[in-house]
Design a protein around this motif. Structure first.
Motif, PDB file in Angstrom:
ATOM      1  N   LEU A 226      -7.223  -5.238   0.937  1.00  0.00           N
ATOM      2  CA  LEU A 226      -6.193  -5.972   1.680  1.00  0.00           C
ATOM      3  C   LEU A 226      -6.175  -7.453   1.352  1.00  0.00           C
ATOM      4  O   LEU A 226      -5.221  -8.163   1.701  1.00  0.00           O
ATOM      5  CB  LEU A 226      -6.383  -5.766   3.185  1.00  0.00           C
ATOM      6  N   MET A 227      -7.184  -7.939   0.651  1.00  0.00           N
ATOM      7  CA  MET A 227      -7.184  -9.332   0.182  1.00  0.00           C
ATOM      8  C   MET A 227      -6.301  -9.508  -1.051  1.00  0.00           C
ATOM      9  O   MET A 227      -5.946 -10.635  -1.406  1.00  0.00           O
ATOM     10  CB  MET A 227      -8.608  -9.773  -0.152  1.00  0.00           C
ATOM     11  N   GLU A 228      -5.975  -8.397  -1.718  1.00  0.00           N
ATOM     12  CA  GLU A 228      -5.149  -8.446  -2.921  1.00  0.00           C
ATOM     13  C   GLU A 228      -3.668  -8.492  -2.543  1.00  0.00           C
ATOM     14  O   GLU A 228      -3.267  -8.052  -1.473  1.00  0.00           O
ATOM     15  CB  GLU A 228      -5.428  -7.227  -3.802  1.00  0.00           C
ATOM     16  N   GLN A 229      -2.861  -8.979  -3.471  1.00  0.00           N
ATOM     17  CA  GLN A 229      -1.426  -9.063  -3.257  1.00  0.00           C
ATOM     18  C   GLN A 229      -0.725  -7.903  -3.954  1.00  0.00           C
ATOM     19  O   GLN A 229      -0.867  -7.716  -5.164  1.00  0.00           O
ATOM     20  CB  GLN A 229      -0.882 -10.388  -3.805  1.00  0.00           C
ATOM     21  N   GLY A 230       0.007  -7.124  -3.204  1.00  0.00           N
ATOM     22  CA  GLY A 230       0.792  -6.037  -3.780  1.00  0.00           C
ATOM     23  C   GLY A 230       0.046  -4.715  -3.794  1.00  0.00           C
ATOM     24  O   GLY A 230      -1.183  -4.662  -3.915  1.00  0.00           O
ATOM     25  N   ALA A 233      -2.221  -3.745  -7.002  1.00  0.00           N
ATOM     26  CA  ALA A 233      -3.504  -4.445  -7.056  1.00  0.00           C
ATOM     27  C   ALA A 233      -4.449  -3.936  -5.972  1.00  0.00           C
ATOM     28  O   ALA A 233      -5.656  -3.804  -6.191  1.00  0.00           O
ATOM     29  CB  ALA A 233      -3.284  -5.949  -6.912  1.00  0.00           C
ATOM     30  N   GLN A 234      -3.903  -3.641  -4.811  1.00  0.00           N
ATOM     31  CA  GLN A 234      -4.730  -3.110  -3.722  1.00  0.00           C
ATOM     32  C   GLN A 234      -5.295  -1.741  -4.088  1.00  0.00           C
ATOM     33  O   GLN A 234      -6.483  -1.461  -3.877  1.00  0.00           O
ATOM     34  CB  GLN A 234      -3.901  -3.025  -2.446  1.00  0.00           C
ATOM     35  N   LYS A 237      -8.042  -2.083  -6.642  1.00  0.00           N
ATOM     36  CA  LYS A 237      -9.290  -2.555  -6.025  1.00  0.00           C
ATOM     37  C   LYS A 237      -9.959  -1.432  -5.255  1.00  0.00           C
ATOM     38  O   LYS A 237     -11.198  -1.268  -5.318  1.00  0.00           O
ATOM     39  CB  LYS A 237      -8.998  -3.735  -5.092  1.00  0.00           C
TER      40      LYS A 237
END
Length: 250
Positions: A226-230, A233-234, A237
């Motif tokens: 949830l720290m990633e954008q989009g 990317a999430q 991760k």
């Protein structure tokens, strides 16, 4: 009136659940990890019987007791279609369906990723979610049949529930999950939760259930993606973390 939830240990690290609609007394078992234990629990509680079995997915520690429990109580079995490939199933439930347990409405939600057809049951009015092996305290299930994208979409469905939603998962894996979470870094939220978890286990108490807010704050399989954008990317991760957990030796 609402849903009375009885949680009890089964097998080596599973939990069984009997859920009773308090208005009508109608009772269901969520999965059948250990038939003898479920039958004994119904009898220990002095219930007149068991009205339904609600399966989440096909794994043996979730549907393996279907035949024996049904033979004892004569209850119909509802659940994910994939259950049929291994265990008795009378009625298929799919994402978007509603199951009525007496006066309690259980929304059926698809949570594919651990298996392709796994489903959960949401008691939205009572703030309860029965999520099988999809998300654990500080962890998540292995990705046996899904993809990171499929699994991450399912985790987002849970992460977007109200923070005070109570999450009932099916295993006591929390100490092992804590070790992996700590290997990624310890902040104040994880430190405090780790202290509570160790204290619970030292007393022999359950670490299940947890809440959506707790998992968003300290579960690495939600927190770091949830720290990633989009979405892409999430999901990437998440897949990276799940692969790392698969080989973790801590």
């Amino acid at each position: 009136m609402g849903l009375k939830i009885d949680i009890f240990p089964c097998l080596s690290d599973n939990y069984g659940f009997l859920v009773t609609d308090e208005a009508t007394g109608i009772t269901a078992a969520i999965d059948t990890p250990e038939a003898a234990r479920i039958i004994a629990r119904v009898e220990e509680r002095g219930l007149p019987g068991l009205d339904f079995i609600l399966n989440t997915h096909w794994h043996p520690d979730h549907g393996g007791g279907n035949a024996e429990v049904q033979a004892r109580f004569g209850c119909p079995i509802y659940g994910a279609e994939e259950v049929r490939k291994r265990w008795p199933l009378d009625h298929v439930l799919r994402d978007g369906d509603v199951f009525r347990l007496g006066e309690t409405k259980l929304d059926v939600v698809g949570l594919a990723g651990h298996t392709l057809g796994v489903i959960g049951y949401l008691d939205r009015s009572g703030g309860n979610a029965f999520i099988s092996d999809v998300l654990f305290p500080l962890g998540c299930g292995r990705m046996f049949e899904g993809t990171p994208e499929l699994y991450w979409a399912s985790l987002l469905r849970l992460a977007e529930l109200p923070g005070d939603t109570t999450l009932y998962c099916a295993h006591e894996y929390t100490l092992a999950n804590l070790k992996f979470a700590e290997s990624l870094g310890v902040d104040a939220a994880l430190q405090a939760r780790g202290d509570r978890i160790r204290a619970l286990r030292e007393r022999g108490d359950y670490t299940v259930p947890s809440t959506v807010a707790e998992e968003r704050a300290s579960n690495p399989f939600l927190r770091y993606p949830l720290m990633e954008q989009g979405f892409a990317a999430q999901a990437a991760k998440f897949g990276e973390l799940r692969a790392a957990k698969d080989v973790f030796q801590g």
